[in-house]
Scaffold this motif. Structure first.
Motif, PDB file in Angstrom:
ATOM      1  N   ARG A  58      42.287  41.265  49.364  1.00 47.63           N
ATOM      2  CA  ARG A  58      41.507  40.831  48.213  1.00 47.63           C
ATOM      3  C   ARG A  58      40.148  40.302  48.626  1.00 47.63           C
ATOM      4  O   ARG A  58      39.984  39.733  49.704  1.00 47.63           O
ATOM      5  CB  ARG A  58      42.282  39.746  47.447  1.00 47.63           C
ATOM      6  N   LEU A  59      39.194  40.493  47.742  1.00 55.55           N
ATOM      7  CA  LEU A  59      37.852  39.962  47.916  1.00 55.55           C
ATOM      8  C   LEU A  59      37.888  38.459  47.633  1.00 55.55           C
ATOM      9  O   LEU A  59      38.380  38.029  46.590  1.00 55.55           O
ATOM     10  CB  LEU A  59      36.921  40.665  46.930  1.00 55.55           C
ATOM     11  N   LEU A  60      37.391  37.661  48.576  1.00 58.17           N
ATOM     12  CA  LEU A  60      37.413  36.207  48.411  1.00 58.17           C
ATOM     13  C   LEU A  60      36.039  35.614  48.125  1.00 58.17           C
ATOM     14  O   LEU A  60      35.921  34.670  47.346  1.00 58.17           O
ATOM     15  CB  LEU A  60      37.996  35.531  49.664  1.00 58.17           C
ATOM     16  N   ALA A  79      25.712  33.459  46.037  1.00 56.07           N
ATOM     17  CA  ALA A  79      26.930  33.090  46.767  1.00 56.07           C
ATOM     18  C   ALA A  79      28.007  32.716  45.761  1.00 56.07           C
ATOM     19  O   ALA A  79      27.750  31.982  44.797  1.00 56.07           O
ATOM     20  CB  ALA A  79      26.658  31.919  47.708  1.00 56.07           C
ATOM     21  N   THR A  80      29.202  33.230  45.977  1.00 51.67           N
ATOM     22  CA  THR A  80      30.306  32.908  45.089  1.00 51.67           C
ATOM     23  C   THR A  80      31.625  32.983  45.832  1.00 51.67           C
ATOM     24  O   THR A  80      31.759  33.740  46.799  1.00 51.67           O
ATOM     25  CB  THR A  80      30.345  33.873  43.879  1.00 51.67           C
ATOM     26  N   ILE A  81      32.574  32.185  45.396  1.00 52.60           N
ATOM     27  CA  ILE A  81      33.973  32.306  45.804  1.00 52.60           C
ATOM     28  C   ILE A  81      34.759  32.727  44.579  1.00 52.60           C
ATOM     29  O   ILE A  81      34.633  32.105  43.514  1.00 52.60           O
ATOM     30  CB  ILE A  81      34.519  30.980  46.369  1.00 52.60           C
ATOM     31  N   LEU A  82      35.533  33.798  44.703  1.00 55.97           N
ATOM     32  CA  LEU A  82      36.310  34.293  43.581  1.00 55.97           C
ATOM     33  C   LEU A  82      37.625  33.518  43.491  1.00 55.97           C
ATOM     34  O   LEU A  82      38.283  33.269  44.504  1.00 55.97           O
ATOM     35  CB  LEU A  82      36.615  35.786  43.734  1.00 55.97           C
ATOM     36  N   ARG A  83      37.986  33.146  42.294  1.00 57.17           N
ATOM     37  CA  ARG A  83      39.242  32.400  42.103  1.00 57.17           C
ATOM     38  C   ARG A  83      40.438  33.303  42.394  1.00 57.17           C
ATOM     39  O   ARG A  83      40.547  34.413  41.879  1.00 57.17           O
ATOM     40  CB  ARG A  83      39.332  31.880  40.668  1.00 57.17           C
ATOM     41  N   ARG A  84      41.324  32.782  43.239  1.00 58.56           N
ATOM     42  CA  ARG A  84      42.558  33.488  43.561  1.00 58.56           C
ATOM     43  C   ARG A  84      43.716  32.507  43.413  1.00 58.56           C
ATOM     44  O   ARG A  84      43.701  31.413  43.984  1.00 58.56           O
ATOM     45  CB  ARG A  84      42.518  34.035  44.993  1.00 58.56           C
ATOM     46  N   ASP A  85      44.716  32.910  42.647  1.00 59.93           N
ATOM     47  CA  ASP A  85      45.848  32.014  42.385  1.00 59.93           C
ATOM     48  C   ASP A  85      46.764  31.879  43.588  1.00 59.93           C
ATOM     49  O   ASP A  85      47.431  30.854  43.762  1.00 59.93           O
ATOM     50  CB  ASP A  85      46.646  32.523  41.182  1.00 59.93           C
ATOM     51  N   GLU A  86      46.804  32.910  44.432  1.00 62.52           N
ATOM     52  CA  GLU A  86      47.623  32.870  45.642  1.00 62.52           C
ATOM     53  C   GLU A  86      46.711  32.916  46.851  1.00 62.52           C
ATOM     54  O   GLU A  86      45.944  33.865  47.033  1.00 62.52           O
ATOM     55  CB  GLU A  86      48.605  34.046  45.668  1.00 62.52           C
ATOM     56  N   ALA A  87      46.764  31.877  47.671  1.00 58.76           N
ATOM     57  CA  ALA A  87      45.854  31.788  48.815  1.00 58.76           C
ATOM     58  C   ALA A  87      46.194  32.839  49.866  1.00 58.76           C
ATOM     59  O   ALA A  87      47.337  33.282  49.986  1.00 58.76           O
ATOM     60  CB  ALA A  87      45.919  30.397  49.431  1.00 58.76           C
ATOM     61  N   SER A  88      45.182  33.219  50.633  1.00 63.32           N
ATOM     62  CA  SER A  88      45.400  34.156  51.729  1.00 63.32           C
ATOM     63  C   SER A  88      46.138  33.467  52.873  1.00 63.32           C
ATOM     64  O   SER A  88      46.330  32.246  52.869  1.00 63.32           O
ATOM     65  CB  SER A  88      44.068  34.721  52.223  1.00 63.32           C
ATOM     66  N   GLN A 101      42.620  25.344  48.315  1.00 63.59           N
ATOM     67  CA  GLN A 101      41.987  24.645  47.191  1.00 63.59           C
ATOM     68  C   GLN A 101      40.709  25.343  46.760  1.00 63.59           C
ATOM     69  O   GLN A 101      40.439  25.487  45.564  1.00 63.59           O
ATOM     70  CB  GLN A 101      41.702  23.188  47.569  1.00 63.59           C
ATOM     71  N   ALA A 102      39.913  25.766  47.736  1.00 61.89           N
ATOM     72  CA  ALA A 102      38.659  26.453  47.407  1.00 61.89           C
ATOM     73  C   ALA A 102      38.939  27.779  46.705  1.00 61.89           C
ATOM     74  O   ALA A 102      38.225  28.152  45.764  1.00 61.89           O
ATOM     75  CB  ALA A 102      37.843  26.679  48.672  1.00 61.89           C
ATOM     76  N   GLN A 103      39.969  28.498  47.152  1.00 63.26           N
ATOM     77  CA  GLN A 103      40.302  29.763  46.504  1.00 63.26           C
ATOM     78  C   GLN A 103      40.796  29.540  45.078  1.00 63.26           C
ATOM     79  O   GLN A 103      40.436  30.286  44.156  1.00 63.26           O
ATOM     80  CB  GLN A 103      41.347  30.514  47.325  1.00 63.26           C
ATOM     81  N   ALA A 104      41.600  28.494  44.879  1.00 61.45           N
ATOM     82  CA  ALA A 104      42.122  28.206  43.537  1.00 61.45           C
ATOM     83  C   ALA A 104      41.033  27.711  42.599  1.00 61.45           C
ATOM     84  O   ALA A 104      41.111  27.900  41.381  1.00 61.45           O
ATOM     85  CB  ALA A 104      43.249  27.173  43.632  1.00 61.45           C
ATOM     86  N   ALA A 105      39.989  27.068  43.153  1.00 68.33           N
ATOM     87  CA  ALA A 105      38.915  26.494  42.335  1.00 68.33           C
ATOM     88  C   ALA A 105      37.709  27.419  42.195  1.00 68.33           C
ATOM     89  O   ALA A 105      36.687  27.020  41.629  1.00 68.33           O
ATOM     90  CB  ALA A 105      38.468  25.165  42.938  1.00 68.33           C
ATOM     91  N   GLY A 106      37.819  28.657  42.700  1.00 72.48           N
ATOM     92  CA  GLY A 106      36.690  29.579  42.630  1.00 72.48           C
ATOM     93  C   GLY A 106      36.364  30.004  41.205  1.00 72.48           C
ATOM     94  O   GLY A 106      37.068  29.670  40.242  1.00 72.48           O
ATOM     95  N   ARG A 107      35.270  30.752  41.075  1.00 73.68           N
ATOM     96  CA  ARG A 107      34.873  31.264  39.768  1.00 73.68           C
ATOM     97  C   ARG A 107      35.809  32.387  39.327  1.00 73.68           C
ATOM     98  O   ARG A 107      36.369  33.098  40.161  1.00 73.68           O
ATOM     99  CB  ARG A 107      33.449  31.828  39.824  1.00 73.68           C
ATOM    100  N   PRO A 108      35.966  32.573  38.024  1.00 80.45           N
ATOM    101  CA  PRO A 108      36.742  33.726  37.554  1.00 80.45           C
ATOM    102  C   PRO A 108      36.169  35.009  38.152  1.00 80.45           C
ATOM    103  O   PRO A 108      34.942  35.188  38.186  1.00 80.45           O
ATOM    104  CB  PRO A 108      36.553  33.693  36.033  1.00 80.45           C
ATOM    105  N   PRO A 109      37.005  35.917  38.644  1.00 79.16           N
ATOM    106  CA  PRO A 109      36.493  37.128  39.283  1.00 79.16           C
ATOM    107  C   PRO A 109      35.523  37.917  38.418  1.00 79.16           C
ATOM    108  O   PRO A 109      34.520  38.441  38.920  1.00 79.16           O
ATOM    109  CB  PRO A 109      37.769  37.935  39.574  1.00 79.16           C
TER     110      PRO A 109
END
Length: 239
Positions: A58-60, A79-88, A101-109
């Motif tokens: 997945r793109l992070l 610069a953006t972090i995409l929100r992912r419900d399941e961390a890598s 935490q950063a993955q869960a708090a990212g912007r909606p894809p």
């Protein structure tokens, strides 16, 4: 837009307002590859992902900056972090530092990718091992927004050995080329920092292109295509 294009476009249910933004992006004119390098605008891109499998990972995060008129445009970056419900996986997080935490708090894809399209427009995209970045972005754009990137790509993993054959680095990594030219990244494997240092490498290569009297974007594409034929697989793999 032709009826065939509409027929085969992936169907995606978009949140309110996105259809209009996508239509505005689609209406942007394509940029001529005959444009002079002294005037051309390029978007230098880097992505961080959950792995190197373009089919399932997945793109992070996405980082991008602008090179225009042969200089890096200060203040023009994305610069953006995409929100992912399941961390890598943990080993993957140790590489890029984007924790659970950063993955869960990212912007909606859909918002991250829409803003990326709006930032890039239809300009030429530049990356090191561009095929990987292109594959990851194309897959997420199709699945999330139902679009494909029409932008041309320049691969510095092909351009660098073609313009600097004396380095004898036909299959080198980005770090190898940075070391060869004495360039240093602020923080490797942070997408926007990698985009900036890739842009610095691109500026060095543009200077080498001028010395060889390569004056247009299409000439750079021709150099990359020739290098790909000479060294199969020279643009494959990760940064």
């Amino acid at each position: 837009m032709s009826w065939l294009t509409r027929l085969f476009r992936p169907h995606v249910e978009l949140p309110a307002g996105y259809a209009q933004r996508l239509d505005a992006w689609r209406e942007l004119p394509a940029v001529s590859e005959k444009q002079a390098l002294t005037q051309a605008r390029f978007i230098v891109v880097d992505v961080e992902t959950s792995g190197l499998d373009t089919r399932k990972d997945r793109l992070l995060s996405i980082g991008a900056c602008v090179v225009e008129a042969q200089r890096v445009c200060a203040g023009e970056n994305y610069a953006t972090i995409l929100r992912r419900d399941e961390a890598s996986a943990r080993d993957n997080i140790l590489i890029h530092g984007i924790g659970p935490q950063a993955q869960a708090a990212g912007r909606p894809p859909e918002e991250s990718l829409m803003q990326f399209l709006e930032f890039t427009g239809k300009h030429t995209l530049v990356a090191f091992h561009a095929g990987f970045d292109q594959a990851m972005l194309d897959r997420d754009l199709r699945e999330t927004l139902g679009v494909r990137l029409p932008n041309p790509w320049l691969d510095l993993a092909l351009l660098a050995p073609a313009l600097v054959p004396g380095a004898r680095l036909p299959h080198a990594s980005l770090d190898d080329w940075l070391g060869y030219f004495g360039l240093r990244a602020g923080a490797r494997h942070r997408a926007v920092d990698d985009a900036f240092v890739t842009a610095e490498l691109f500026l060095v290569l543009l200077a080498r292109a001028r010395a060889r009297e390569l004056s247009t974007v299409s000439m750079l594409h021709a150099v990359c295509e020739q290098q790909a034929r000479l060294v199969p697989g020279g643009g494959a793999g990760g940064a």
